[in-house]
Design a protein around this motif. Structure first.
Motif, PDB file in Angstrom:
ATOM      1  N   LEU A 173      23.436 -15.582  15.945  1.00  0.00           N
ATOM      2  CA  LEU A 173      24.664 -15.808  16.699  1.00  0.00           C
ATOM      3  C   LEU A 173      25.804 -14.932  16.182  1.00  0.00           C
ATOM      4  O   LEU A 173      26.553 -14.323  16.964  1.00  0.00           O
ATOM      5  CB  LEU A 173      25.056 -17.278  16.627  1.00  0.00           C
ATOM      6  CG  LEU A 173      26.369 -17.642  17.339  1.00  0.00           C
ATOM      7  CD1 LEU A 173      26.298 -17.279  18.817  1.00  0.00           C
ATOM      8  CD2 LEU A 173      26.702 -19.108  17.150  1.00  0.00           C
ATOM      9  N   ASP A 183      24.216 -20.105  23.804  1.00  0.00           N
ATOM     10  CA  ASP A 183      25.042 -21.320  23.861  1.00  0.00           C
ATOM     11  C   ASP A 183      24.371 -22.425  24.662  1.00  0.00           C
ATOM     12  O   ASP A 183      24.523 -23.615  24.358  1.00  0.00           O
ATOM     13  CB  ASP A 183      26.409 -20.991  24.459  1.00  0.00           C
ATOM     14  CG  ASP A 183      27.257 -20.133  23.531  1.00  0.00           C
ATOM     15  OD1 ASP A 183      26.964 -20.114  22.327  1.00  0.00           O
ATOM     16  OD2 ASP A 183      28.196 -19.472  24.024  1.00  0.00           O
ATOM     17  N   LYS A 184      23.623 -22.029  25.686  1.00  0.00           N
ATOM     18  CA  LYS A 184      22.931 -23.022  26.513  1.00  0.00           C
ATOM     19  C   LYS A 184      21.925 -23.811  25.684  1.00  0.00           C
ATOM     20  O   LYS A 184      21.808 -25.041  25.815  1.00  0.00           O
ATOM     21  CB  LYS A 184      22.240 -22.324  27.683  1.00  0.00           C
ATOM     22  CG  LYS A 184      21.378 -23.250  28.525  1.00  0.00           C
ATOM     23  CD  LYS A 184      20.633 -22.483  29.606  1.00  0.00           C
ATOM     24  CE  LYS A 184      19.705 -23.402  30.383  1.00  0.00           C
ATOM     25  NZ  LYS A 184      18.933 -22.657  31.418  1.00  0.00           N
ATOM     26  N   TRP A 228      21.749 -23.789  22.189  1.00  0.00           N
ATOM     27  CA  TRP A 228      22.268 -24.259  20.914  1.00  0.00           C
ATOM     28  C   TRP A 228      22.654 -25.742  20.987  1.00  0.00           C
ATOM     29  O   TRP A 228      22.467 -26.490  20.030  1.00  0.00           O
ATOM     30  CB  TRP A 228      23.476 -23.419  20.516  1.00  0.00           C
ATOM     31  CG  TRP A 228      24.181 -23.899  19.286  1.00  0.00           C
ATOM     32  CD1 TRP A 228      25.351 -24.597  19.222  1.00  0.00           C
ATOM     33  CD2 TRP A 228      23.746 -23.726  17.933  1.00  0.00           C
ATOM     34  NE1 TRP A 228      25.685 -24.869  17.921  1.00  0.00           N
ATOM     35  CE2 TRP A 228      24.721 -24.354  17.101  1.00  0.00           C
ATOM     36  CE3 TRP A 228      22.648 -23.132  17.337  1.00  0.00           C
ATOM     37  CZ2 TRP A 228      24.602 -24.375  15.715  1.00  0.00           C
ATOM     38  CZ3 TRP A 228      22.542 -23.151  15.957  1.00  0.00           C
ATOM     39  CH2 TRP A 228      23.506 -23.762  15.163  1.00  0.00           C
ATOM     40  N   ASN A 229      23.156 -26.168  22.109  1.00  0.00           N
ATOM     41  CA  ASN A 229      23.602 -27.547  22.260  1.00  0.00           C
ATOM     42  C   ASN A 229      22.450 -28.536  22.382  1.00  0.00           C
ATOM     43  O   ASN A 229      22.648 -29.739  22.193  1.00  0.00           O
ATOM     44  CB  ASN A 229      24.510 -27.682  23.490  1.00  0.00           C
ATOM     45  CG  ASN A 229      25.801 -26.892  23.343  1.00  0.00           C
ATOM     46  OD1 ASN A 229      26.327 -26.772  22.244  1.00  0.00           O
ATOM     47  ND2 ASN A 229      26.299 -26.332  24.440  1.00  0.00           N
TER      48      ASN A 229
END
Length: 633
Positions: free
Chosen positions: A450, A476-477, A479-480
């Protein structure tokens, strides 16, 4: 068999060429009959007390049958005229024809040669050898399993002749018998595996992957169990490779997986299930949570689903490569041109020789569904870019439309792409390891990716910047939704502890990093509480049951009068918050371990420190066994 430490000697010139195995191993004959006895290295005495000088008597026993002298073959037990006036020519002829003698000689010669080659000296020794048909049959079955030979190989004429030449006494079994033996061995190994799982105290992490047979057009599922045994050694075992009928939806996949887990009695010992990242697998995990006993899962099954990190990296890189497909396509065209025919590849080799470029790696085309194959293609092609330029002048007009030489800007772009994809390559290789824990590697590697993507966004190259921007959106999609349990795995590495989380979160979240660090630490404390509650629940349930059940197996109501005492006993067995926090705080407050990374064994450290941190050691044993990639399947 009786071993005799004598050395063979030749009898006369007519006996040259015979290897005398009986001088090493002597087979006893019937004790009720008179038999020849070896007195020393050179003397053999017959039944009449005469010395037998011919070497053939080392293969025969001279016996009396109805008052007549007979010679009995020690191997095939046939009788021949054995008197002093009959000579030994017919006995010598039999030695040449006797298959059992030949087989014994061949086997012992091989043993002698093998022992000689191992010792590295010209002196020979003879080991004990005893033919066992059952052992040979078992090895024949193992050969079929190991090399996946067709079962009908045992009925092929050539195979039977070959086996007969090794040992005529071995009776080759039929293909149906091979099948029955394989099924028997499978049941035995399955029983061993079930006992192993039952005796093992740790949880078991599961990886599963779907596989489609190209010739059968059928779908199969590979189910692999990963766990750390009582000696703190990481184990990986394929427990099933089963057919999954269509359609491959959440119901059929979850049904097959649950049936597999219950067949091995490990449905209540599962820690996580690692699957490829797709919507169907997300639905499969939801079904599994309903079918499995949530009280036996870690944190009630909240962290049951583990997404394959290698697959996520593949999706992230795939989105980025779409932005620079033009430069990659030109490199792909010259590689495809050179490997299309042997004649073109020879011209490529001539160009390499002209440019004095050693051909250390062969050109390879990429597979569009695997980004690392694109990386390999670009990396190898960059080694031979001067050879491609030389080859450009040799391409005929008919092949000009297929050979599109990349420009200097294209080669520069390919070089920059390779330089950046190397980071993903190293991460994928680390995630796909099978002989060492990988869960503790995840957090650090992913954070590095990242931070690198954020740096590429400001590199000044518009193409690379757009590629990095698209990759960050994909990152980001996922990672959550990535399992936060892997952050705890990094904390359980004494070389990193909570410092690794604090360091990277400070870079990623700025002033909000403390909130994220507290989230990881709180999860570790909750895990300790969950494990201690599970252990105390088992102890309490046993004591309650034993005090409530009388000899008749009934629970009389008057025994409930001591409910207050029972409550006090229950409360005393519950670990206090201070006790839970003490173990976590003690571990985190100690200095990080500074050791040589190449010589450090994470599992060996936890094994040695398990007496100081008993609950944390149990957690480490379960979490560090979790594979973060399905590549091993």
């Amino acid at each position: 068999m009786e071993e005799v430490s004598s050395t063979p000697t030749n009898g006369n010139d007519d006996d040259e060429g015979f290897v005398d195995p009986s001088s090493y191993v002597k087979e006893p004959t019937n004790v009720t009959k008179k038999q020849s006895t070896k007195v020393n290295d050179e003397e053999i005495i017959g039944v009449n007390g005469r010395k037998l000088t011919s070497v053939v008597w080392k293969h025969f026993d001279q016996i009396k049958v109805n008052g007549e002298d007979k010679a009995k073959c020690k191997d095939c037990k046939k009788l021949f005229v054995g008197g002093g006036k009959s000579g030994t020519t017919h006995l010598r002829d039999h030695i040449k024809r006797c298959m059992k003698i030949k087989n014994t000689m061949d086997v012992k010669r091989q043993l002698l040669q093998a022992m000689s080659s191992k010792s590295g000296s010209p002196s020979l020794g003879m080991g004990k050898f005893k033919f066992n048909a059952q052992v040979s049959r078992s090895e024949l079955v193992n050969m079929n399993i190991l090399h996946e030979y067709p079962l009908a190989i045992v009925e092929h004429v050539g195979f039977r002749i070959f086996v007969s030449s090794l040992n005529p006494d071995f009776k080759v079994i039929s293909k149906n018998t091979v099948k029955a033996d394989i099924l028997r061995d499978y049941k035995e190994e399955r029983s061993k595996l079930m006992r192993l799982f039952a005796e093992n105290d740790s949880r078991i992490a599961i990886t599963t992957d779907m596989w489609s047979s190209s010739n059968q057009r059928k779908g199969y599922m590979a189910v692999t169990a990963h766990y750390i045994d009582d000696d703190w050694v990481l184990r990986e075992l394929i427990i099933r490779f089963l057919y999954v009928p269509c359609p491959h939806n959440k119901e059929s996949i979850s049904k097959a997986l649950v049936k597999c887990l219950k067949s091995f009695n490990i449905d209540e010992k599962v820690s996580t299930i690692t699957l490829d990242n797709c919507t169907t697998n997300d639905a499969v995990v939801d079904v599994l949570r309903e079918k499995l006993n949530s009280s036996k899962l870690i944190m009630g099954g909240s962290y049951l689903h583990m997404r394959c990190c290698a697959h996520i990296l593949n999706l992230i890189v795939g989105d980025g490569l779409e932005m620079i497909s033009g430069a990659i396509e030109k490199v792909r065209s010259v590689v495809a041109f050179c490997v299309s025919t042997p004649k073109r590849y020879e011209k490529f080799e001539d160009a390499c020789n002209y440019c004095r470029i050693p051909i250390t790696k062969k050109l390879t085309l990429d597979c569009k569904t695997r980004w690392n194959s694109c990386y390999d293609m670009l990396q190898i092609a960059l080694m031979y870019k001067d050879a491609f330029t030389r080859l450009d002048s040799k391409v005929s007009k008919s092949g000009r439309d297929k050979f599109k030489l990349p420009s200097k800007e294209d080669w520069k772009m390919a070089s920059e792409i390779c330089e950046r994809l190397a980071l993903f390559k190293r991460a994928t290789e680390a995630f796909s390891g099978r002989k060492y824990p990988t869960a503790n590697l995840y957090f650090e590697k992913v954070c590095e990716i990242l931070l690198a993507l954020r740096k590429w966004v400001c590199c000044g190259n518009k193409v690379i910047e757009s590629m990095a921007s698209k990759m960050i959106v994909k990152f980001d999609k996922y990672w959550n939704v990535i399992n936060v349990m892997l952050s705890v795995a990094s904390v359980l590495d004494p070389r990193r502890k909570l410092d690794i989380v604090t360091f990277y979160y400070r870079l990623m979240y700025g002033d909000c990093f403390e909130m994220e660090c507290d989230r990881v630490k709180r999860l570790l404390v909750d895990l300790v509480h969950d494990y201690e509650m599970d252990a105390s629940y088992d102890n309490t349930s046993f004591s309650v049951t034993s005090s409530f059940v009388n000899v008749n197996g009934k629970r009389p109501m008057d025994e409930f009068d001591d409910i207050e005492g029972l409550w006090e006993r229950h409360v005393s067995q519950q670990p206090s918050k201070r006790t839970r926090k003490c173990e976590v705080e003690t571990y985190l407050l100690e200095e990080r371990l500074v050791v040589d990374e190449s010589k450090f064994s994470l599992l060996a450290w936890w094994n040695a420190e398990s007496h100081r941190f008993p609950t944390l050691a149990k957690i480490a044993r379960d979490i560090l066994a979790i594979p973060i990639s399905t590549v091993a399947s």
